[in-house]
Design a protein around this motif. Sequence first.
Motif, PDB file in Angstrom:
ATOM      1  N   TYR A  39       8.671 102.691  57.695  1.00  0.00           N
ATOM      2  CA  TYR A  39       8.638 104.089  58.147  1.00  0.00           C
ATOM      3  C   TYR A  39       7.627 104.222  59.280  1.00  0.00           C
ATOM      4  O   TYR A  39       6.452 103.884  59.110  1.00  0.00           O
ATOM      5  CB  TYR A  39       8.241 105.005  56.987  1.00  0.00           C
ATOM      6  N   GLY A  41       4.962 105.920  61.329  1.00  0.00           N
ATOM      7  CA  GLY A  41       4.038 107.015  61.035  1.00  0.00           C
ATOM      8  C   GLY A  41       3.501 106.953  59.613  1.00  0.00           C
ATOM      9  O   GLY A  41       2.855 107.901  59.151  1.00  0.00           O
ATOM     10  N   LEU A  43       1.221 106.272  56.485  1.00  0.00           N
ATOM     11  CA  LEU A  43      -0.236 106.255  56.324  1.00  0.00           C
ATOM     12  C   LEU A  43      -0.713 104.970  55.657  1.00  0.00           C
ATOM     13  O   LEU A  43       0.033 104.343  54.907  1.00  0.00           O
ATOM     14  CB  LEU A  43      -0.669 107.422  55.439  1.00  0.00           C
ATOM     15  N   PHE A  66       5.085 116.846  53.850  1.00  0.00           N
ATOM     16  CA  PHE A  66       5.695 115.983  54.879  1.00  0.00           C
ATOM     17  C   PHE A  66       5.539 114.541  54.395  1.00  0.00           C
ATOM     18  O   PHE A  66       4.804 113.756  54.987  1.00  0.00           O
ATOM     19  CB  PHE A  66       4.964 116.140  56.222  1.00  0.00           C
ATOM     20  N   CYS A  67       6.217 114.187  53.315  1.00  0.00           N
ATOM     21  CA  CYS A  67       5.841 112.951  52.600  1.00  0.00           C
ATOM     22  C   CYS A  67       6.299 111.659  53.260  1.00  0.00           C
ATOM     23  O   CYS A  67       5.815 110.591  52.909  1.00  0.00           O
ATOM     24  CB  CYS A  67       6.335 113.012  51.163  1.00  0.00           C
ATOM     25  N   SER A  69       7.442 108.288  53.926  1.00  0.00           N
ATOM     26  CA  SER A  69       7.825 107.200  53.022  1.00  0.00           C
ATOM     27  C   SER A  69       7.172 107.320  51.645  1.00  0.00           C
ATOM     28  O   SER A  69       7.290 106.402  50.827  1.00  0.00           O
ATOM     29  CB  SER A  69       7.456 105.868  53.654  1.00  0.00           C
ATOM     30  N   VAL A  71       3.816 107.635  50.655  1.00  0.00           N
ATOM     31  CA  VAL A  71       2.553 106.959  50.334  1.00  0.00           C
ATOM     32  C   VAL A  71       1.672 107.859  49.457  1.00  0.00           C
ATOM     33  O   VAL A  71       1.108 107.409  48.455  1.00  0.00           O
ATOM     34  CB  VAL A  71       1.791 106.561  51.637  1.00  0.00           C
ATOM     35  N   ASP A  87      10.237 116.338  52.151  1.00  0.00           N
ATOM     36  CA  ASP A  87      10.463 115.947  53.551  1.00  0.00           C
ATOM     37  C   ASP A  87      11.895 116.330  53.900  1.00  0.00           C
ATOM     38  O   ASP A  87      12.814 116.150  53.090  1.00  0.00           O
ATOM     39  CB  ASP A  87      10.266 114.434  53.747  1.00  0.00           C
ATOM     40  N   LEU A  88      12.078 116.828  55.103  1.00  0.00           N
ATOM     41  CA  LEU A  88      13.406 117.276  55.512  1.00  0.00           C
ATOM     42  C   LEU A  88      14.350 116.099  55.791  1.00  0.00           C
ATOM     43  O   LEU A  88      15.568 116.252  55.755  1.00  0.00           O
ATOM     44  CB  LEU A  88      13.257 118.161  56.769  1.00  0.00           C
ATOM     45  N   ARG A 240      13.435 119.770  51.890  1.00  0.00           N
ATOM     46  CA  ARG A 240      13.482 121.109  52.463  1.00  0.00           C
ATOM     47  C   ARG A 240      12.651 121.173  53.728  1.00  0.00           C
ATOM     48  O   ARG A 240      11.823 120.289  53.976  1.00  0.00           O
ATOM     49  CB  ARG A 240      12.870 122.097  51.439  1.00  0.00           C
ATOM     50  N   ASN A 241      12.856 122.242  54.475  1.00  0.00           N
ATOM     51  CA  ASN A 241      11.948 122.476  55.584  1.00  0.00           C
ATOM     52  C   ASN A 241      10.625 122.956  54.981  1.00  0.00           C
ATOM     53  O   ASN A 241      10.630 123.862  54.140  1.00  0.00           O
ATOM     54  CB  ASN A 241      12.522 123.539  56.532  1.00  0.00           C
ATOM     55  N   ALA A 242       9.527 122.357  55.398  1.00  0.00           N
ATOM     56  CA  ALA A 242       8.224 122.678  54.790  1.00  0.00           C
ATOM     57  C   ALA A 242       7.788 124.108  55.065  1.00  0.00           C
ATOM     58  O   ALA A 242       6.777 124.568  54.538  1.00  0.00           O
ATOM     59  CB  ALA A 242       7.161 121.699  55.273  1.00  0.00           C
ATOM     60  N   SER A 258       0.253 114.178  56.026  1.00  0.00           N
ATOM     61  CA  SER A 258       0.112 113.960  57.475  1.00  0.00           C
ATOM     62  C   SER A 258       1.302 114.635  58.151  1.00  0.00           C
ATOM     63  O   SER A 258       2.417 114.118  58.135  1.00  0.00           O
ATOM     64  CB  SER A 258       0.025 112.474  57.814  1.00  0.00           C
ATOM     65  N   TYR A 267      11.335 110.825  64.320  1.00  0.00           N
ATOM     66  CA  TYR A 267      11.539 110.309  62.966  1.00  0.00           C
ATOM     67  C   TYR A 267      13.003 109.994  62.685  1.00  0.00           C
ATOM     68  O   TYR A 267      13.310 108.997  62.033  1.00  0.00           O
ATOM     69  CB  TYR A 267      11.011 111.314  61.938  1.00  0.00           C
ATOM     70  N   THR A 291       9.908 119.368  62.810  1.00  0.00           N
ATOM     71  CA  THR A 291       8.870 120.061  63.560  1.00  0.00           C
ATOM     72  C   THR A 291       8.114 119.069  64.420  1.00  0.00           C
ATOM     73  O   THR A 291       7.175 118.442  63.968  1.00  0.00           O
ATOM     74  CB  THR A 291       7.900 120.737  62.566  1.00  0.00           C
TER      75      THR A 291
END
Length: 384
Positions: A39, A41, A43, A66-67, A69, A71, A87-88, A240-242, A258, A267, A291
């Motif tokens: 993934y 980006g 962390l 905004f999870c 992968s 982590v 995460d969308l 979902r959209n955050a 993050s 992404y 976003t």
Amino acid sequence: MQTTLLGSLSNDDNNELDPQLWAGSFNGKESSLHQLAPYVGKLKSGMVRVLICKYTKPGDTVLDPFCGSGVVPLECILTGRHAVANDLSPYAYVVTRGKLSAPRSKAEALRRATMLSGEAEARSKYMDLTIVPDWVRRFFHPNTLSEILAAVEILKEWEDDFLLACLLGILHHVRPGFLSYPASHLTPYLRTRKYPPEQFPAMYAYRDLRSRLLAKVARAYRRSLFSDTMNTVRWQVFQRNAMSLPLESESIDAVISSPPYFGALDYARDNRLRLWFLGVSSWKELDRALTANDSVYLPQMNACLSEMFRVLKRGGRCVLVLGDVERNGKSRPTAEIISELALEATGGQLQTKGIWTDEVPDIRRSRRATKTTKYERIVYMEKA
Ligand SMILES: C[S@@+](CC[C@H](N)C(=O)[O-])C[C@H]1O[C@@H](n2cnc3c(N)ncnc32)[C@H](O)[C@@H]1O
């Protein structure tokens, strides 16, 4: 994991953060489930473990809106925190669910992978490759592609995101343990110029799914770090959209996340081949919905910050890992921008108590070296 350092680290009133706590490589120490699928980006798990231990306590409910992968949620359940992830992107959703729902024993995971391989081999004969777009077909031997399509179909029926994430994790690479013709791993580009078929015919032969999937599952359990505390934690993943989460107000103890960068990462584009197998035929549309691009970033992040504020309990903590972005020679101090935005979005109620810089470069998070700095900024906020 740096147990001596982390052992002395606990949730306390001193909110100062020392980035040296996660210095050095965590490869070989972190849970092998972190490597389920690549993934951009992602962390560093060492940093995430420090943030979780420092700002939350066992039994807390931690949200990552905004999870990616996964982590943060994986580290949460490994350390006895309840995890709520979102995460969308359907790829992020599957990988995160895959990690959290991994069978608790290697034997069970291998049993299911063996059963899947048998069924996929049988069903592969009936797969219609003419519905597969050319750009996807170009990556695979037809017989391999038929097995992948059959396996994906079965895993959707079984609702087995662990094996689906394993499968997506071995979809493309130059190595023999992967399913595609030689291609890059993080983002899907064929390497036919470096490995011409005439010179490297073995790299373009049929690659069976069974042996590769079983090897992948075994690698996932090399150091799973599962513990008994995991039986007591709950987890949920949303796609979902955050800006609007299906969560009750004041139900979350801490947010650790993050958020996307200012137009810095694509992404959906980076994961377009994996996304195609998940039913996303237009990665461009998905990237537009995320976003990141300049015109929507600030208003959408404003909405996301008010949503985080809404679901946080009073006194709840919000820790955001951000990267500065450089565009057209102009540097954007994302951490300061987000701190200001949080105040604006919440009528001054989500207040920044500290910003720290992680001086340790991480190449995994800065693929586009010209656009993003190599340093992370960590913003620590509290809900009044
Ligand atoms: C920096 S990445 C998160 C990486 C993650 N922490 C990890 O370690 O893998 C940001 C994520 O935000 C997601 N995203 C972007 N905009 C979103 C939105 N409006 N709602 C939900 N997710 C979004 C992207 O799909 C991406 O996975």
